[in-house]
Design an enzyme around this catalytic site. Sequence first.
Site, short mmCIF file in Angstrom:
data_model
loop_
_atom_site.label_atom_id
_atom_site.label_comp_id
_atom_site.label_asym_id
_atom_site.label_seq_id
_atom_site.Cartn_x
_atom_site.Cartn_y
_atom_site.Cartn_z
N LYS A 1 -13.06 121.29 19.86
CA LYS A 1 -14.22 120.76 19.40
C LYS A 1 -15.50 121.79 19.64
O LYS A 1 -16.33 121.55 19.07
CB LYS A 1 -14.61 119.51 20.07
CG LYS A 1 -13.37 118.60 20.05
CD LYS A 1 -13.35 117.97 18.53
CE LYS A 1 -11.80 117.48 18.49
NZ LYS A 1 -11.67 116.65 17.01
N ARG B 1 -6.15 118.65 9.24
CA ARG B 1 -4.90 117.66 8.95
C ARG B 1 -5.29 116.92 7.96
O ARG B 1 -6.41 116.54 7.38
CB ARG B 1 -4.43 117.13 10.14
CG ARG B 1 -5.32 116.38 10.78
CD ARG B 1 -4.78 115.24 11.79
NE ARG B 1 -5.95 114.79 12.82
CZ ARG B 1 -6.62 113.68 12.40
NH1 ARG B 1 -6.43 113.04 11.10
NH2 ARG B 1 -7.58 113.26 13.23
N GLU C 1 -22.64 115.19 24.35
CA GLU C 1 -23.60 115.29 23.17
C GLU C 1 -24.45 114.17 23.54
O GLU C 1 -24.29 113.09 23.93
CB GLU C 1 -22.63 115.20 22.08
CG GLU C 1 -22.85 116.27 20.76
CD GLU C 1 -21.88 115.97 19.74
OE1 GLU C 1 -21.52 116.94 19.13
OE2 GLU C 1 -21.50 114.66 19.43
#
Lengths: 535, 489, 168
Positions: free
Chosen positions: B120, B294, B203
């Site tokens: 990430k 994916r 975040e």
Amino acid sequence: MLRIASGANVNSQDFRQNELHNRRLSDELKERQRAVRFQRPERELERLRRQNKLFVRDRIDALLDPKTPFLELSTLAANKAYNGEVPGAAQVVGIGIVAGREVMVHADDASVKGGAWYPLSVKKIVRALDIAIENRLSVIHLCDGAGGFLPFQAEFFADRYFAGRILRNQSILSKMGVPQVAIAMGHCTAGAAYVPALSEFSIMVEDTGAIFLGGPPVVKAATGEDVSAQELGGAHMHTSVSGTSDYSASSEMHAIAIARDIVARFHRAAKTPIDQAAPEPPAYDASELYGIIPKDPRVQFDMREIIARMVDGSRFHEYQPRFGTSLLCGFARLHGYQIGILANNGVLLSESALKGAHFIQLCDKNRTPLLFLQNTTGFMVGREYERRGITKDGAKLIMAVSGASVPKFTVVCNSSHGAGTYAMAGRAFDPRFVFTWPQSQISAMGAEQAAGVLTHVKARQLARDGGRLAEQELAAIRGPLLDEYRERSSAYYATSEIWDDGILDPVDTRSALAIALSASLNAPIEAPHYGVFRM
Amino acid sequence: MYTMPFDTVLIANRGEIAARIIKTLRKLGLRSAVVYHEVDARSPAVSMADTAILISGHTPIAAYLDIAQIIAAAHKAGAGAVHPGYGFLSEQAQFATAVIKAGIAFIGPAPETIELMGDKIRARNFVQSNGFPVAPAAIEEDDPATFVSRARAIGTPLLVKPSGGAGGKGMRIVRDVDALEGEIEQARSEGQRYFGDHRLYVESYIENPRHIEVQVLGDSFGNIVHLFERECSVQRRFQKIIEEAPSPALSPELRKRVCETAVGIARAANYQNAGTVEFIFDAGEFYFLEMNTRLQVEHPVTEMITGIDLVAEQVYATAGRELGFAQSDIVSNGHAIELRLYAEAPERGYVPTSGKVLLLEYPSGVRIDSGITRGQPITTAFDPMLAKIIAHSPTRTLATATANHAIQGVILLGCETNASFLARILSDESFVRGQFHTGYLEENPHIAAGNSATGLPAFLASAALLTRQVRESADAVPALHASLGDWRN
Amino acid sequence: MYHSVEVDGVDHQLWLSPCQSGSYHLHLRDQVISPVAFAQYGENSGVLTVAGETERVRFVIEGDLIHVHIRGIMRVLRYRDPLRTLACVNQEESSLMTRAPMPGVVVTIAVSPGQPVSAGAALMMIESMKLETIIRSSQDGVVDGIHFKEGESFERDAVLITLSKEGR
């Protein structure tokens, strides 16, 4: 079958006054029943809570199938005895439905004198077991009694129909193949210990239930042994060591669940077949009975008006409508069951007696149960009637009533006096059930006549002793005599003494009789056979 | 005629996605093989596959994470390619690497791409450095000593995320700055346990945004297209519940912008398979959230509106075939809504439920991607998703109605599901109007709570009439006594 | 004695009484619903009539559990046999058993057999979906049995850990 055309005028002054009066009587009955059922000193209810016991009414509610009827019997037993301190004679008995089976419920009421057995308690239990025997009903005993009340032992211990009869009746039921279930919810001491012991199935509630011949104080006095009630005869001991009881339950509700499951195993024998049709409500409203029963019990009324409010479709096939008209005879259906009705419409005469005896035999041959609706002052007296054989004809009726094999049911609607009481299937003639209405009176002769006779006797005694009574003095004697006589011929007195199976609100009669009829058909009906009729 | 370089594909997954992949493989004329743990022995994929190979582990999940066993199974099945599905090993670069090393094709992007985008933090930095929008963040490994103070400096609310995370697992919202350190430790423990990775980042948490993602598709010839966006804002605890395409929130301009941004990110990463770029959308602005390298759970809504089979495209891309269409060929048609049927009880705080599928019937007229079959036990060993119900209609209103009708026709007995909860969402006015955000279900707890009294009498009546004891005790009462009811004298 | 049916942890007392042919009155503690009837078609489906309205019902009977689906709603109802439910559970014994509040997986076990624990002590960490929950002891005692290993999954109400009373 013709529908009875009622002649009652529901708007008439009489009707309304009767209605007011009879509704008051009905309210009074309901209030007395309510008090007997539920009014208890707070300390008694508190004691039950402390002991983790349910009130007897709650036990029965839990035992019965919901939404099914319960015909309680002798609710007001002992209401005129023991200063009114033993409501219901500390017993609740009645016919109800458990797991779909008709059963007799017999429950000790521990909120009354700790559930002690008084003489009338014993009488009530014996009567309940007699009903069970006659109608082959399984009995569920909810045992929570403290044993017999010793100071009154002379009135309940030794005689034929005293406490031993309870155990004898239980044994007879067992011999007949009618199983019983007992739940020991409190101490079952001495004679009461045999109630669970003589039941086919016995359940004990842990911690509260105990069974022993002598409780811990008796053991201590007799042998010096110190033992707790649970050690002596608790659920654990009796279900795992002595085998006196079969199931141990962790609570009363658990015990009741077990009992219901046991009853659900009982074989349901086919009922004795009698003629039956689809039930139909009466065409006239039962509540009109209140306006029809005269407020003055001396006023005559037409029994057809009563029948019209009791039987299916108000239909009545009257037998010999033009002969012996003071005794109404005929066929009707009650909740579909065909019955034969004999109802008093005046004083019994020779013709009425002959007609009644004949009708009873017709019904007996036809396997038709009999319903007697009593309103009788007895047989006619007088030289002319004796010459025409009134006693001989009355004997025929009594012989027929006594000998009939079909189930009999008696409702005392108003007066029940003299040989009329007997000839109309009084208690002594083993009708399966006897019910009374609140205003009914039952005695050897009517109160007015009786008071006259008694006053006359008293006056004669005084005259022998040289006295002579003034009119005023006679009246002073007559007043109290009349009062006492009336009191002791009242429905409340009769039911207190368990001369009947309970007082009914007239509007409940149809349902009560239906339950009684259904119960009666658990027993077979013998082929008709009679003694010698004096011809 | 193009020939595939492999004839058998092993699916390293379970449940509905394994079954769904098998369907496409069949269509493409390929043989399918699946691995399965014994608790899945009765699952549909096992019976549908041409070959099913039992694997084991100290927990069922561990079995599906066991790379060595899976590669051995692929060899045993003669598989020339492995499809990882989603979850499990699908985003582990080391798995892709191990598969390729074993001489088997990996159906997905190159391991380096997974490595880049699967992490990430690295993905975020990459996106930012290429000039795409990201939310303010503090990254632990930049300087672990100042991590907490840098996080504090962003200002609450904050979102603590594991670097290796996916599917919302291990994420924690912090509103009270004093609770930050405790939450960081909890998130670290969960990250370690779920992803074997204790690294974190924090975040700025955007309250109540929308979650909008763009499906992209790339090939080895450098072609990159997008297949429009998906709206995935109906979530609980970061878990998607209902997804749809297109998003009701986007104007054509915004749609164009976000889709082109996604294509730009994919192009920058030289992306060569199906992938998804996730954004949070708030007040007209998009922020890059993450890229999933994916197939996504919710890919069917895209398939429905575009008519493109994404699994087939994945296989083609892996087989080295060039994309058969250009961006301009891809047209969005109608509206699709996907409902996720979970083994959980929203009414009781979404607790997972378990049981056994005693009766299973699906409605017709909708697409069903099901991972269960009658007789199959449902355990809490795995993710609780049982099946997906996908409705496709000309308009959103019609799709909502179709989905609502369909979910009420899903008959699954033996395990509690969220079916009636899904129906409640579909009937909720905000959903119907398309006005919702990721905090929608939390703001409307009544939707999850439901009304326990709904239809209760009918259920009690059914129970009474279907229970032998209850019926027998009614039938046992003689007719006379039944007719008298609870008469008392 | 009414029958008892549990739905979502709540007991409902109910009783049927016969109505007209094949139909019944449903008696709940505070209301009567009638007529109710059920016509079964096939093994798992039927049509329920409740007060004049008909509903298609799908059902499975699994022992005392009745799984019912009506109009998009599935419920599990449990017939509570009074012979079992009224039989008193030994209070003391039951409090010595730590049961799972929900199905899940054992993450870590914090105690070992024979270890004395006090009330409130952490016994085990379980995980259900994304939530970790610590299972604590409800009372003082000694760890007697640990019934699941780390990584093992369990159902709701499973006995996770058994304690014994100290000094016994």
